[in-house]
Write a protein that holds these residues in place. Structure first.
Motif, PDB file in Angstrom:
ATOM      1  N   MET A 139     -11.496  44.035 -13.117  1.00  0.00           N
ATOM      2  CA  MET A 139     -10.621  45.184 -13.347  1.00  0.00           C
ATOM      3  C   MET A 139     -11.172  46.051 -14.486  1.00  0.00           C
ATOM      4  SD  MET A 139      -6.524  45.350 -14.204  1.00  0.00           S
ATOM      5  CE  MET A 139      -6.110  44.247 -12.877  1.00  0.00           C
TER       6      MET A 139
ATOM      7  N   LEU B  97      -5.283  36.028  -9.924  1.00  0.00           N
ATOM      8  CA  LEU B  97      -5.085  36.272 -11.352  1.00  0.00           C
ATOM      9  C   LEU B  97      -5.971  35.338 -12.164  1.00  0.00           C
ATOM     10  CD1 LEU B  97      -1.197  36.641 -11.536  1.00  0.00           C
ATOM     11  CD2 LEU B  97      -2.905  38.458 -11.656  1.00  0.00           C
TER      12      LEU B  97
ATOM     13  N   ARG C 270     -10.696  38.157 -12.415  1.00  0.00           N
ATOM     14  CA  ARG C 270      -9.981  39.371 -11.999  1.00  0.00           C
ATOM     15  C   ARG C 270      -9.925  40.382 -13.151  1.00  0.00           C
ATOM     16  NH1 ARG C 270      -5.036  40.367  -8.264  1.00  0.00           N
ATOM     17  NH2 ARG C 270      -4.318  42.388  -9.014  1.00  0.00           N
ATOM     18  N   SER C 271      -9.624  39.902 -14.357  1.00  0.00           N
ATOM     19  CA  SER C 271      -9.561  40.785 -15.523  1.00  0.00           C
ATOM     20  C   SER C 271     -10.905  41.447 -15.784  1.00  0.00           C
ATOM     21  CB  SER C 271      -9.127  40.001 -16.764  1.00  0.00           C
ATOM     22  OG  SER C 271      -7.792  39.575 -16.630  1.00  0.00           O
TER      23      SER C 271
ATOM     24  N   ARG D 103     -13.978  44.756  -6.751  1.00  0.00           N
ATOM     25  CA  ARG D 103     -12.771  44.674  -5.918  1.00  0.00           C
ATOM     26  C   ARG D 103     -11.768  43.702  -6.541  1.00  0.00           C
ATOM     27  NH1 ARG D 103     -14.192  46.927  -0.888  1.00  0.00           N
ATOM     28  NH2 ARG D 103     -12.530  45.814   0.163  1.00  0.00           N
ATOM     29  N   PHE D 104     -11.295  44.055  -7.713  1.00  0.00           N
ATOM     30  CA  PHE D 104     -10.417  43.174  -8.483  1.00  0.00           C
ATOM     31  C   PHE D 104      -9.125  42.842  -7.739  1.00  0.00           C
ATOM     32  CE2 PHE D 104      -9.028  47.417  -9.700  1.00  0.00           C
ATOM     33  CZ  PHE D 104      -7.654  47.306  -9.731  1.00  0.00           C
ATOM     34  N   TRP D 105      -8.677  43.753  -6.881  1.00  0.00           N
ATOM     35  CA  TRP D 105      -7.420  43.547  -6.160  1.00  0.00           C
ATOM     36  C   TRP D 105      -7.506  42.397  -5.159  1.00  0.00           C
ATOM     37  CZ3 TRP D 105     -10.436  47.894  -6.203  1.00  0.00           C
ATOM     38  CH2 TRP D 105     -11.210  48.136  -5.067  1.00  0.00           C
ATOM     39  N   GLU D 106      -8.721  41.957  -4.844  1.00  0.00           N
ATOM     40  CA  GLU D 106      -8.890  40.842  -3.916  1.00  0.00           C
ATOM     41  C   GLU D 106      -8.984  39.499  -4.627  1.00  0.00           C
ATOM     42  OE1 GLU D 106     -12.364  41.789  -1.636  1.00  0.00           O
ATOM     43  OE2 GLU D 106     -11.311  43.289  -0.422  1.00  0.00           O
TER      44      GLU D 106
ATOM     45  N   PHE E  99     -14.127  47.942 -13.199  1.00  0.00           N
ATOM     46  CA  PHE E  99     -13.688  49.013 -12.299  1.00  0.00           C
ATOM     47  C   PHE E  99     -13.261  50.240 -13.101  1.00  0.00           C
ATOM     48  CE2 PHE E  99     -10.489  51.342  -9.934  1.00  0.00           C
ATOM     49  CZ  PHE E  99     -11.048  51.441  -8.662  1.00  0.00           C
TER      50      PHE E  99
ATOM     51  N   SER F 103     -16.100  50.673  -5.920  1.00  0.00           N
ATOM     52  CA  SER F 103     -15.135  50.112  -4.961  1.00  0.00           C
ATOM     53  C   SER F 103     -15.737  48.950  -4.173  1.00  0.00           C
ATOM     54  CB  SER F 103     -14.615  51.201  -4.019  1.00  0.00           C
ATOM     55  OG  SER F 103     -15.650  51.666  -3.188  1.00  0.00           O
TER      56      SER F 103
END
Length: 151
Positions: free
Chosen positions: A119, A111, A115-116, A105-108, A122, A101
């Protein structure tokens, strides 16, 4: 010969081919490999370990670096030795969940490829968490079965 033996299964209901000590040890070694390799890299490149701790905002960096090294190596050793395996597996599961976590922190991220990749990292680590929980589950189950058969 019991029905269990006829079907090629161990007493616990697992296929005998998957219950060999060598395969069991190799699987645990594979699961713990990142938690052995990572600390060794940190030991031989302590400056890099400090930079990693700084990058993730973990201060004081030397304390966190040494703590991670000792923790990962000792929990891996306990798992491989079968000493408090369930507790060590749960500890590494929790550690991995927390570290994931922080590191992925892909959610931050916007796109795109970064990010991929975050993710994917993660969810790969989430898979490790699940595997450690299963190790703890089966180790506790084996201990309970052993206690019942002694009585």
């Amino acid at each position: 010969m019991t029905n269990v033996a006829k079907e090629g299964r161990s007493r616990e209901g697992r296929p005998q081919a998957l219950s060999t000590p060598v395969l069991h040890t190799l699987a645990l070694l594979a699961l713990c490999s990142a938690y052995i390799q990572g600390p060794l890299v940190k030991i031989f490149d302590f400056g890099g370990a400090l930079a990693e701790m700084d990058h993730f905002g973990l201060h004081p960096a030397p304390v966190f670096a040494v703590g991670v090294i000792v923790f990962e190596l000792s929990m891996s050793a306990l798992i491989l030795a079968g000493v408090f395996r369930w507790a060590a597996a749960l500890a590494l599961a929790l550690f991995t969940l927390l570290a994931t976590s922080i590191a992925f922190r892909f959610w931050e991220l916007p796109l795109g490829m970064e990010r991929s990749m975050a993710m994917n990292g993660f969810f790969e680590h989430l898979g490790l968490v699940g595997a450690f929980v299963l190790v703890a589950f089966y180790d506790l189950g084996d201990r309970l079965t052993a206690r019942r058969s002694v009585r």
